[in-house]
Enzyme design. Structure first.
Site, PDB file in Angstrom:
ATOM      1  N   ASP A   1       0.232   0.287  -4.317  1.00  0.00           N
ATOM      2  CA  ASP A   1      -0.621  -0.885  -4.478  1.00  0.00           C
ATOM      3  C   ASP A   1      -1.313  -0.851  -5.837  1.00  0.00           C
ATOM      4  OD1 ASP A   1      -2.154   1.275  -3.867  1.00  0.00           O
ATOM      5  OD2 ASP A   1      -3.428   0.289  -2.410  1.00  0.00           O
TER       6      ASP A   1
ATOM      7  N   LYS B   1       0.832  -1.202   0.000  1.00  0.00           N
ATOM      8  CA  LYS B   1       0.000   0.000   0.000  1.00  0.00           C
ATOM      9  C   LYS B   1       0.869   1.254   0.000  1.00  0.00           C
ATOM     10  CE  LYS B   1      -3.263   2.455   2.995  1.00  0.00           C
ATOM     11  NZ  LYS B   1      -2.311   3.571   3.229  1.00  0.00           N
TER      12      LYS B   1
ATOM     13  N   LYS C   1       7.294   0.896   1.967  1.00  0.00           N
ATOM     14  CA  LYS C   1       7.781  -0.157   1.065  1.00  0.00           C
ATOM     15  C   LYS C   1       9.198   0.122   0.562  1.00  0.00           C
ATOM     16  CE  LYS C   1       5.839   0.160  -2.757  1.00  0.00           C
ATOM     17  NZ  LYS C   1       6.994   0.935  -3.286  1.00  0.00           N
TER      18      LYS C   1
ATOM     19  N   LYS D   1       7.986   8.992  -9.380  1.00  0.00           N
ATOM     20  CA  LYS D   1       8.648   9.919  -8.452  1.00  0.00           C
ATOM     21  C   LYS D   1      10.151   9.664  -8.384  1.00  0.00           C
ATOM     22  CE  LYS D   1       6.444   9.119  -4.616  1.00  0.00           C
ATOM     23  NZ  LYS D   1       5.754   7.876  -4.999  1.00  0.00           N
TER      24      LYS D   1
END
Length: 290
Positions: free
Chosen positions: A126, A8, A13, A39
């Site tokens: 996600d 998510k 992450k 990004k």
């Protein structure tokens, strides 16, 4: 071995990915981490800056692959981990899958895929549409980063569904879940009891993990000045050891969203916590996932 890490958005992450990459390098593996996010900040914790992206470099060279050299797109990060950022299309345009495909194509042209023991794809949040599910086409294992929360486990279940779909045509398996910054695992346990998945590790709820991202440093680098963090690094080393051992992995069992909602909702919908009929609230919350 090729790994794809999903989770998510905002779950930590990329921070987790970078620390796993360093842990694998400390176990003697030559590691390449590929950030798959427009990004282009996946490898920031490893390098301390935003490295140029492959897609931007290719555009500068008019897509003449023969004019691109490894040093144009591969940057050395902490612990000897090599870093690549795929980049992405402009907001609202293009396809993330195309960018991932171009990245893999260029790295193969540079023979980079043959030089590493482990290649780790750190994939945008996600989002598991065809585009950002593309790294699963190249991976041996998928790892899912979650926490002990409702939203993160819903995302985990969607990612597991993508693994199940891709496994029909690829030799892909789900290696397991990684719980990030959580002091409890009751919801995680509820989920894995119904969809048997290994939990590789549950990382402690400490502020240093979040701060490391802001500082642009891995926990391993921070531990050089703060010995108390050495024990935290052991969590990532344990994950690395399990991956190096090549777990059998699984093709995840299907768990429909409604069933998952009912499984987890008892933790949130307790009669004594509400002044109104919980059945009304249950219907309202169920409608949120339609």
């Amino acid at each position: 071995m090729k790994l794809a890490i999903y989770g998510k958005g905002g779950i930590g992450k990329s921070t987790t990915s970078c620390n796993i990459s360093v842990a694998l390098a400390k176990r003697g593996k030559k590691v390449l981490q590929i950030g798959c996010d427009p990004k282009h900040d996946s490898t920031f914790t490893l390098t301390g800056f935003l490295i140029p992206t492959i897609i931007d470099t290719l555009q500068e060279k008019d897509y003449h692959y023969e004019d691109v050299w490894p040093e144009d797109v591969i940057y050395k990060g902490y612990g000897g981990v090599d870093c690549v950022e795929a980049g992405g299309p402009p907001a609202g345009a293009g396809c993330g899958g195309y960018v991932v495909g171009e990245t893999v194509k260029l790295l193969k042209e540079l023979n980079a895929f043959d030089e590493y023991d482990i290649i780790l794809f750190d994939v945008l949040g996600d989002v598991v549409c065809g585009g950002f599910a593309a790294p699963l086409n190249y991976a041996d294992y998928c790892l899912i980063v979650t926490d002990n929360g409702f939203d993160a486990l819903f995302a985990a279940n969607r990612i597991a569904a993508s693994v199940r779909e891709k496994a029909k045509t690829h030799s892909l398996r789900l290696a397991g879940l990684i719980g990030n910054r959580t002091s409890k695992r009751d919801l995680i346990n509820q989920y894995i009891d119904n969809v048997p998945i290994s939990v590789l590790e549950v990382l402690p709820l400490i502020e240093d993990i979040r701060i490391s991202r802001v500082k642009g440093k891995t926990l391993f680098e921070m531990s050089e000045l703060s010995p108390k963090l050495v024990s935290v690094c052991d969590y990532y080393l344990n994950i690395a050891d399990q991956l190096i051992a090549r777990p059998e992995g699984i093709i995840p069992k299907e768990l429909p969203d409604r069933e998952l909602f009912r499984l987890l909702s008892d933790f949130y919908l307790k009669p004594n916590d509400y002044s109104h009929d919980t059945s009304i609230k249950t219907v309202a919350l169920e409608n949120m996932i339609l």
